[in-house]
Design a protein around this motif. Structure first.
Motif, PDB file in Angstrom:
ATOM      1  N   PHE A 290       0.776  -1.071  -0.009  1.00  0.00           N
ATOM      2  CA  PHE A 290      -0.045   0.092   0.142  1.00  0.00           C
ATOM      3  C   PHE A 290       1.052   1.307  -0.040  1.00  0.00           C
ATOM      4  CE2 PHE A 290      -2.289  -3.242   2.151  1.00  0.00           C
ATOM      5  CZ  PHE A 290      -3.588  -3.331   1.401  1.00  0.00           C
ATOM      6  N   ALA A 291       0.465   2.141  -0.609  1.00  0.00           N
ATOM      7  CA  ALA A 291       1.213   3.516  -0.650  1.00  0.00           C
ATOM      8  C   ALA A 291       0.789   4.416   0.666  1.00  0.00           C
ATOM      9  CB  ALA A 291       0.820   4.296  -1.942  1.00  0.00           C
ATOM     10  N   ILE A 292       1.272   3.712   1.687  1.00  0.00           N
ATOM     11  CA  ILE A 292       1.262   4.460   3.055  1.00  0.00           C
ATOM     12  C   ILE A 292       2.385   4.260   3.719  1.00  0.00           C
ATOM     13  CG2 ILE A 292      -1.137   4.547   2.943  1.00  0.00           C
ATOM     14  CD1 ILE A 292      -1.186   2.138   4.830  1.00  0.00           C
ATOM     15  N   THR A 293       2.610   4.842   4.925  1.00  0.00           N
ATOM     16  CA  THR A 293       3.894   4.627   5.776  1.00  0.00           C
ATOM     17  C   THR A 293       3.402   3.303   6.538  1.00  0.00           C
ATOM     18  OG1 THR A 293       3.205   5.840   7.674  1.00  0.00           O
ATOM     19  CG2 THR A 293       4.450   7.160   6.030  1.00  0.00           C
ATOM     20  N   ILE A 294       4.775   2.977   7.209  1.00  0.00           N
ATOM     21  CA  ILE A 294       4.609   1.600   8.130  1.00  0.00           C
ATOM     22  C   ILE A 294       3.705   2.024   9.078  1.00  0.00           C
ATOM     23  CG2 ILE A 294       5.812   0.612   9.937  1.00  0.00           C
ATOM     24  CD1 ILE A 294       7.718  -0.160   7.806  1.00  0.00           C
ATOM     25  N   GLU A 295       3.924   3.554   9.800  1.00  0.00           N
ATOM     26  CA  GLU A 295       3.195   3.742  10.935  1.00  0.00           C
ATOM     27  C   GLU A 295       1.565   3.802  10.630  1.00  0.00           C
ATOM     28  OE1 GLU A 295       5.814   5.188  10.002  1.00  0.00           O
ATOM     29  OE2 GLU A 295       6.904   5.217  11.554  1.00  0.00           O
ATOM     30  N   GLN A 296       1.284   4.267   9.420  1.00  0.00           N
ATOM     31  CA  GLN A 296      -0.123   4.502   8.774  1.00  0.00           C
ATOM     32  C   GLN A 296      -0.634   3.032   8.796  1.00  0.00           C
ATOM     33  OE1 GLN A 296       0.889   6.763   5.367  1.00  0.00           O
ATOM     34  NE2 GLN A 296      -0.324   8.617   6.368  1.00  0.00           N
ATOM     35  N   ALA A 297       0.075   2.198   8.098  1.00  0.00           N
ATOM     36  CA  ALA A 297      -0.253   0.749   7.885  1.00  0.00           C
ATOM     37  C   ALA A 297      -0.595  -0.071   9.280  1.00  0.00           C
ATOM     38  CB  ALA A 297       0.866  -0.038   7.138  1.00  0.00           C
ATOM     39  N   TRP A 298       0.307   0.324  10.439  1.00  0.00           N
ATOM     40  CA  TRP A 298      -0.201  -0.227  11.622  1.00  0.00           C
ATOM     41  C   TRP A 298      -1.300   0.395  12.153  1.00  0.00           C
ATOM     42  CZ3 TRP A 298       2.475  -3.606  14.891  1.00  0.00           C
ATOM     43  CH2 TRP A 298       2.168  -3.581  16.250  1.00  0.00           C
ATOM     44  N   LEU A 299      -1.583   1.534  12.118  1.00  0.00           N
ATOM     45  CA  LEU A 299      -2.908   2.522  12.675  1.00  0.00           C
ATOM     46  C   LEU A 299      -4.197   1.688  11.891  1.00  0.00           C
ATOM     47  CD1 LEU A 299      -1.556   5.950  13.276  1.00  0.00           C
ATOM     48  CD2 LEU A 299      -2.029   4.170  15.031  1.00  0.00           C
ATOM     49  N   LEU A 300      -3.924   1.423  10.407  1.00  0.00           N
ATOM     50  CA  LEU A 300      -4.965   0.971   9.673  1.00  0.00           C
ATOM     51  C   LEU A 300      -5.207  -0.310  10.065  1.00  0.00           C
ATOM     52  CD1 LEU A 300      -6.873   0.809   7.020  1.00  0.00           C
ATOM     53  CD2 LEU A 300      -4.790   0.088   6.038  1.00  0.00           C
ATOM     54  N   VAL A 301      -4.505  -1.381  10.411  1.00  0.00           N
ATOM     55  CA  VAL A 301      -4.755  -2.737  10.748  1.00  0.00           C
ATOM     56  C   VAL A 301      -5.234  -2.983  11.804  1.00  0.00           C
ATOM     57  CG1 VAL A 301      -3.532  -4.862  11.025  1.00  0.00           C
ATOM     58  CG2 VAL A 301      -2.934  -3.814   9.005  1.00  0.00           C
ATOM     59  N   PHE A 302      -5.133  -1.883  12.956  1.00  0.00           N
ATOM     60  CA  PHE A 302      -5.280  -2.186  14.262  1.00  0.00           C
ATOM     61  C   PHE A 302      -6.302  -1.124  14.755  1.00  0.00           C
ATOM     62  CE2 PHE A 302      -1.131  -4.178  14.526  1.00  0.00           C
ATOM     63  CZ  PHE A 302      -1.700  -5.485  14.720  1.00  0.00           C
ATOM     64  N   SER A 303      -6.975  -0.367  13.704  1.00  0.00           N
ATOM     65  CA  SER A 303      -8.004   0.502  14.021  1.00  0.00           C
ATOM     66  C   SER A 303      -9.213  -0.341  14.295  1.00  0.00           C
ATOM     67  CB  SER A 303      -7.977   1.605  12.779  1.00  0.00           C
ATOM     68  OG  SER A 303      -8.597   0.801  11.617  1.00  0.00           O
TER      69      SER A 303
ATOM     70  N   ALA B  41     -12.211  -5.099  12.225  1.00  0.00           N
ATOM     71  CA  ALA B  41     -13.383  -5.481  11.565  1.00  0.00           C
ATOM     72  C   ALA B  41     -13.299  -6.230  10.424  1.00  0.00           C
ATOM     73  CB  ALA B  41     -14.527  -4.456  11.578  1.00  0.00           C
ATOM     74  N   MET B  42     -12.419  -6.039   9.515  1.00  0.00           N
ATOM     75  CA  MET B  42     -11.998  -6.425   8.169  1.00  0.00           C
ATOM     76  C   MET B  42     -11.366  -7.774   8.354  1.00  0.00           C
ATOM     77  SD  MET B  42     -11.273  -3.025   5.965  1.00  0.00           S
ATOM     78  CE  MET B  42     -12.520  -1.846   5.639  1.00  0.00           C
ATOM     79  N   TRP B  43     -10.437  -8.029   9.181  1.00  0.00           N
ATOM     80  CA  TRP B  43      -9.679  -9.087   9.323  1.00  0.00           C
ATOM     81  C   TRP B  43      -9.880 -10.026  10.607  1.00  0.00           C
ATOM     82  CZ3 TRP B  43      -6.010  -9.791  13.089  1.00  0.00           C
ATOM     83  CH2 TRP B  43      -5.632  -8.823  13.851  1.00  0.00           C
ATOM     84  N   LEU B  44     -10.402  -9.504  11.627  1.00  0.00           N
ATOM     85  CA  LEU B  44     -10.501 -10.390  12.568  1.00  0.00           C
ATOM     86  C   LEU B  44     -12.002 -10.430  13.075  1.00  0.00           C
ATOM     87  CD1 LEU B  44      -9.204 -11.867  14.970  1.00  0.00           C
ATOM     88  CD2 LEU B  44      -9.133  -9.785  16.282  1.00  0.00           C
ATOM     89  N   GLY B  45     -12.908  -9.572  12.789  1.00  0.00           N
ATOM     90  CA  GLY B  45     -14.157  -9.359  13.213  1.00  0.00           C
ATOM     91  C   GLY B  45     -14.767  -8.396  13.777  1.00  0.00           C
TER      92      GLY B  45
END
Length: 134
Positions: A21-34, A39-43
């Motif tokens: 994805f065209a985002i920083t590592i910090e942005q990716a971390w915040l995306l995944v754990f928001s 809700a998209m990957w865990l429920g």
């Protein structure tokens, strides 16, 4: 002897998917754990926390324990669906790439090819959904 895709020497199965994805590592971390990302990957309504040793449960009764947390690098946690007899392991990695950050899901200790295919499709779908949030 023919090798089955995703089969490990210990007779369990594994699956892995990744997308950049065209985002920083910090942005990716915040995306995944928001909340929206989880809700998209865990429920939905998961109480997963990025704290080593913390336990989680989702609204669909998937449960596990956070084993490793290296902020902005990777996490590793157990994962057990309510109808599974086995507990599996998931690792999410955040990898610097030329064009942004690669988010990688690696799932191991799956009981059979059916679990492998189910979870591979699940992680692929999550990565597609992340695209909508970026």
């Amino acid at each position: 002897m023919e090798q089955t895709t995703g089969k490990r020497k210990d007779n369990t199965y594994q699956a892995g998917v990744r997308k950049t994805f065209a985002i920083t590592i910090e942005q990716a971390w915040l995306l995944v754990f928001s909340d929206k990302g989880m809700a998209m990957w865990l429920g939905k309504n998961s109480d997963l926390r990025t704290v080593k040793g913390s336990h989680y449960k989702t609204d669909s009764c998937t449960t596990g324990t956070m084993r490793v947390v290296k902020e902005f690098s990777h996490v590793r946690f157990t994962y057990k669906k309510q109808d599974w007899d086995n507990e599996s392991l998931v690792q999410i990695r955040f990898i610097q790439a030329k064009t942004g950050t690669t988010i990688s899901f690696h799932h191991e200790k799956l009981a059979n090819t059916a679990q492998r295919e189910e979870m591979k499709a699940h992680w692929e779908a999550a990565l597609v959904q992340f695209t909508e949030l970026v």
